[in-house]
Design an enzyme around this catalytic site. Structure first.
Site, PDB file in Angstrom:
ATOM      1  N   CYS A 157       0.806  -1.221   0.000  1.00  0.00           N
ATOM      2  CA  CYS A 157       0.000   0.000   0.000  1.00  0.00           C
ATOM      3  C   CYS A 157       0.839   1.270   0.000  1.00  0.00           C
ATOM      4  CB  CYS A 157      -0.947  -0.007   1.192  1.00  0.00           C
ATOM      5  SG  CYS A 157      -2.053  -1.443   1.218  1.00  0.00           S
ATOM      6  N   HIS A 172      -3.562   6.906   2.041  1.00  0.00           N
ATOM      7  CA  HIS A 172      -3.940   5.602   1.508  1.00  0.00           C
ATOM      8  C   HIS A 172      -5.353   5.278   1.965  1.00  0.00           C
ATOM      9  CE1 HIS A 172      -4.253   1.391   0.778  1.00  0.00           C
ATOM     10  NE2 HIS A 172      -4.044   1.051   2.036  1.00  0.00           N
ATOM     11  N   ASN A 186     -10.231  -0.566  -0.348  1.00  0.00           N
ATOM     12  CA  ASN A 186      -8.772  -0.473  -0.282  1.00  0.00           C
ATOM     13  C   ASN A 186      -8.178  -1.099  -1.544  1.00  0.00           C
ATOM     14  OD1 ASN A 186      -6.028  -0.826   0.222  1.00  0.00           O
ATOM     15  ND2 ASN A 186      -6.316  -1.515   2.320  1.00  0.00           N
TER      16      ASN A 186
END
Length: 401
Positions: free
Chosen positions: A176, A325, A355
């Site tokens: 990520c 993020h 996500n």
């Protein structure tokens, strides 16, 4: 840089919280009680790497997501959960996912099947078009992904699909944090004196739907697939810099909290004698300790943003937008609160995508730029965090129209 009163208050509040925690963190490191609000007193200070202004600026942005949408209501038929439960705890309403080709799929007649390569190429193509550059102008194509279609990497295929014949292309794996690390890496290529790199495309793309356990209600609700890309162009000096400062960390002692480890299965090869038992490749499902990852993110992300601001010689008050993020709305709310940044200055599209790992920051930035939310000259504090464990921040000034 002398830290502003806001920055000092942020660090002081975090330090007072940590002081009441046990001396051993989940990272396995020892914490001394923090008596001064200083970023360097973090347990991770020794692994910190910072950069000042880099001689490049972002001039194009693009994104792409799969056509197939799975809503929270859809997941009620898959695991024991509810739309309300997911939304209130994560901020996610739906996610987009790549599919497995049907048995009768024919690429010649049905066209390219959606994949990480096609999403990455689509996003990069849109960014290239916005930049006004031609494929021949691109010197570097960097694809940040932890879930490539090809184990050896997708960057060369993405470059070829765009017609970037003059570019060197390679992949970068940092989960990520991948896009943010990739942007800073590309910025270094463009900044170093004496090289011939003038323009770069940085892509963040992931398909973690391939690696999560769809029977685990704690993880399958979180992830989606997607890609985003940015074009960075070299500048003559730092007065027009688009990456104003950055800071990055990693700590492998936290690996167990978020990983997708190698599994393998026994494969006997009949070599002379008793033979040889090798390992036939495969990976486990994604494993995550959500509670510890939340604690890690809300503790470290505010600090790394302050470090990046210090590297840029800037204050929190000079930030126009906060772009984290897109993992969980509660993480965003906590980080924004600790930095003293109101939620109306937080860029998020988490509700629609979930996500998307390395794809999340550029995907959200693309929507913000194209909607007119982010304008030329706006300063954006970006932060990525995830598996590794790895985390970092970059202060960007948007340079495109």
């Amino acid at each position: 840089m002398k830290l502003s009163s806001t920055a000092l208050l942020v660090l002081a509040s975090m330090c007072s919280t940590i002081a009441f925690q046990p001396s051993s963190s989940f990272l396995g490191q020892k914490h001394n009680k923090l008596s001064t609000p200083n970023p360097s007193s973090s347990s991770t200070a020794l692994s910190m790497v910072t950069t000042g202004p880099l001689k490049c600026r972002p001039i194009g942005i693009g994104s792409a997501a799969p056509k197939t949408v799975i809503s929270n209501v859809d997941l009620e038929s898959v695991v024991e959960t509810s739309d309300e439960w997911i939304r209130t705890r994560t901020g996610i309403s739906e996610r987009r996912v790549l599919l497995h080709p049907k048995e009768d799929y024919n690429q010649e007649t049905d066209g390219p099947f959606e994949s990480i390569k096609t999403l990455a190429s689509d996003a990069a193509g849109k960014a290239l078009k916005m930049s006004g550059l031609s494929p021949d102008d691109i010197d570097l194509v960097l694809v940040a992904t932890s879930s490539p279609d090809d184990m050896f990497g997708d960057a060369t295929s993405v470059a070829a699909s765009l017609g970037c014949q003059n570019a060197v292309a390679f992949d970068l794996t940092a989960a990520c944090s991948g896009f943010l690390f990739g942007a800073v890496t590309a910025g270094q290529f463009l900044t170093n004196d004496g090289n011939s790199y003038k323009n770069a495309i940085v892509v963040g793309a992931d398909a973690l739907s391939r690696w999560i356990d769809w029977d685990d209600r704690n993880s399958c609700i979180l992830f989606g697939d997607g890609a985003g890309a940015v074009v960075l162009s070299a500048t003559e000096d730092t007065s027009n810099a688009g990456i104003l400062g950055s800071s990055a960390h990693s700590n492998g002692l936290g690996y167990k909290e978020l990983n997708c480890g190698y599994a393998g299965s026994a494969r006997h090869v009949a070599t002379p004698g008793e033979g040889t038992t090798l390992s036939s490749g495969s990976y486990n499902r994604l494993a995550m300790n959500g509670k510890e990852v939340y604690k890690f993110a809300t503790r470290e992300v505010p600090k790394v943003i302050l470090e990046a601001l210090e590297a840029a010689n800037m204050e929190v008050e000079q930030v126009d937008w906060l772009l984290l993020h897109q993992a969980n709305i509660r993480i965003m709310e906590t980080v924004a609160s600790r930095l003293g940044i109101p939620m109306e200055k937080v860029i998020t599209n988490l509700s629609s995508y979930g996500n998307t790992s390395a794809g999340s920051i550029p995907l959200a930035l693309d929507e913000a730029v194209r909607s007119g939310q982010v304008k030329e000259g706006d300063v954006i504090a970006c932060a990525g965090f995830g598996a590794g464990l790895s985390w970092g921040a970059a202060i960007m000034r948007w340079g495109g129209k």
